[in-house]
Design an enzyme around this catalytic site. Sequence first.
Site, PDB file in Angstrom:
ATOM      1  N   TRP A  51      22.213  23.762  58.991  1.00  0.00           N
ATOM      2  CA  TRP A  51      22.220  23.543  60.449  1.00  0.00           C
ATOM      3  C   TRP A  51      21.490  22.236  60.765  1.00  0.00           C
ATOM      4  O   TRP A  51      21.932  21.455  61.601  1.00  0.00           O
ATOM      5  CB  TRP A  51      21.538  24.717  61.191  1.00  0.00           C
ATOM      6  N   ASP A  69      10.947  27.685  58.584  1.00  0.00           N
ATOM      7  CA  ASP A  69      11.449  28.794  57.761  1.00  0.00           C
ATOM      8  C   ASP A  69      10.338  29.324  56.850  1.00  0.00           C
ATOM      9  O   ASP A  69       9.448  28.580  56.444  1.00  0.00           O
ATOM     10  CB  ASP A  69      12.638  28.355  56.890  1.00  0.00           C
ATOM     11  N   ASP A  87       5.797  31.362  58.920  1.00  0.00           N
ATOM     12  CA  ASP A  87       6.348  32.528  59.611  1.00  0.00           C
ATOM     13  C   ASP A  87       6.307  32.269  61.116  1.00  0.00           C
ATOM     14  O   ASP A  87       5.243  31.953  61.667  1.00  0.00           O
ATOM     15  CB  ASP A  87       5.484  33.752  59.259  1.00  0.00           C
ATOM     16  N   ASP A 109      18.996  30.876  63.500  1.00  0.00           N
ATOM     17  CA  ASP A 109      19.903  31.581  62.588  1.00  0.00           C
ATOM     18  C   ASP A 109      19.069  32.554  61.746  1.00  0.00           C
ATOM     19  O   ASP A 109      19.485  32.971  60.675  1.00  0.00           O
ATOM     20  CB  ASP A 109      20.605  30.528  61.694  1.00  0.00           C
ATOM     21  N   LYS A 149      20.995  34.396  66.582  1.00  0.00           N
ATOM     22  CA  LYS A 149      21.867  35.303  65.817  1.00  0.00           C
ATOM     23  C   LYS A 149      21.239  36.693  65.892  1.00  0.00           C
ATOM     24  O   LYS A 149      20.031  36.834  65.751  1.00  0.00           O
ATOM     25  CB  LYS A 149      21.920  34.837  64.365  1.00  0.00           C
TER      26      LYS A 149
HETATM   27  C1  LIG Z   1      20.811  32.677  57.201  1.00  0.00           C
HETATM   28  S1  LIG Z   1      19.337  31.862  56.759  1.00  0.00           S
HETATM   29  C2  LIG Z   1      19.387  30.372  57.703  1.00  0.00           C
HETATM   30  C3  LIG Z   1      20.378  29.362  57.180  1.00  0.00           C
HETATM   31  C4  LIG Z   1      20.279  28.043  57.930  1.00  0.00           C
HETATM   32  N1  LIG Z   1      20.841  28.166  59.274  1.00  0.00           N
HETATM   33  C5  LIG Z   1      21.026  26.942  57.204  1.00  0.00           C
HETATM   34  O1  LIG Z   1      22.041  26.487  57.732  1.00  0.00           O
HETATM   35  O2  LIG Z   1      20.587  26.520  56.144  1.00  0.00           O
HETATM   36  C6  LIG Z   1      18.138  32.817  57.597  1.00  0.00           C
HETATM   37  C7  LIG Z   1      16.713  32.332  57.396  1.00  0.00           C
HETATM   38  O3  LIG Z   1      15.817  32.971  58.306  1.00  0.00           O
HETATM   39  C8  LIG Z   1      14.527  32.898  57.726  1.00  0.00           C
HETATM   40  N2  LIG Z   1      13.550  33.766  58.389  1.00  0.00           N
HETATM   41  C9  LIG Z   1      13.593  35.112  58.493  1.00  0.00           C
HETATM   42  N3  LIG Z   1      12.494  35.568  59.112  1.00  0.00           N
HETATM   43  C10 LIG Z   1      11.731  34.483  59.428  1.00  0.00           C
HETATM   44  C11 LIG Z   1      10.459  34.306  60.050  1.00  0.00           C
HETATM   45  N4  LIG Z   1       9.736  35.356  60.475  1.00  0.00           N
HETATM   46  N5  LIG Z   1       9.967  33.058  60.207  1.00  0.00           N
HETATM   47  C12 LIG Z   1      10.679  31.994  59.749  1.00  0.00           C
HETATM   48  N6  LIG Z   1      11.888  32.098  59.138  1.00  0.00           N
HETATM   49  C13 LIG Z   1      12.417  33.326  58.969  1.00  0.00           C
HETATM   50  C14 LIG Z   1      14.814  33.300  56.273  1.00  0.00           C
HETATM   51  O4  LIG Z   1      13.773  32.887  55.410  1.00  0.00           O
HETATM   52  C15 LIG Z   1      16.160  32.611  55.986  1.00  0.00           C
HETATM   53  O5  LIG Z   1      15.999  31.412  55.271  1.00  0.00           O
END
Ligand SMILES: C[S@@+](CC[C@H](N)C(=O)[O-])C[C@H]1O[C@@H](n2cnc3c(N)ncnc32)[C@H](O)[C@@H]1O
Length: 202
Positions: A51, A69, A87, A109, A149
């Site tokens: 993204w 992330d 986080d 996302d 999402k």
């Molecule tokens: C589907 S992936 C995102 C892909 C990204 N849109 C891309 O195009 O590369 C979902 C991401 O959400 C992150 N995520 C989940 N919970 C999170 C949090 N509490 N804080 C930060 N990131 C988080 C995960 O580590 C994961 O890498």
Amino acid sequence: MKKVKDYYYKKAKEENYSARSVYKLKEINSKKHFLKTNQKVLELGAAPGSWSEYASKVVGEKGLILGIDLKERPKQISKNAPFIQGDVFEIELSTYRKFAKTYSGVISDMAPNTTGHKNTDHLKSVGLCEKSLYLSLQLVKKGGYLLVKIFQGGEFQDFMLKMKKHYNNVSILKPNSSRKESREIFILGLNKKEEPNDNPDW
Ligand SMILES: C[S@@+](CC[C@H](N)C(=O)[O-])C[C@H]1O[C@@H](n2cnc3c(N)ncnc32)[C@H](O)[C@@H]1O
């Protein structure tokens, strides 16, 4: 995450994007045109980085895509796409403000680590969406946007009401590149009603 080598997976490889997820953002943006030149955007769940790769080109050199992330991002993307590993529930508001005082939009996302138990995964996803909405209320300018999402389930309508309280135009989108069997769907709120506020009316 399921790694079926489908059409979009192959296309992402060919076009040098870090993930097939990029086509979801591209499709949504080509329909709704919210990402624009010079904007400063906060991106939540920004690893591996597809993204950011796309959005940083759209906003251009004077724009900013600040990616967050839990996971490390394998490669640096561009000068206008800085990244913080952390986080979203722990990062201080002041950290986002070091990059921009206010933002044009928040795009998320984020997805929880799935357990396979549909309701648990749904509730975890709603928690991430609520955090994204709250952050958008603190950081996004009046008139700005929020894209999240969400994994569908019982709390979906309740979250929609929260979106509608703060955004004038709220739509639900399921891009073609999102797998049919996936419960994920995107909610886009356009035209934010209020100016940013550290303690928003939730
Ligand atoms: C589907 S992936 C995102 C892909 C990204 N849109 C891309 O195009 O590369 C979902 C991401 O959400 C992150 N995520 C989940 N919970 C999170 C949090 N509490 N804080 C930060 N990131 C988080 C995960 O580590 C994961 O890498």
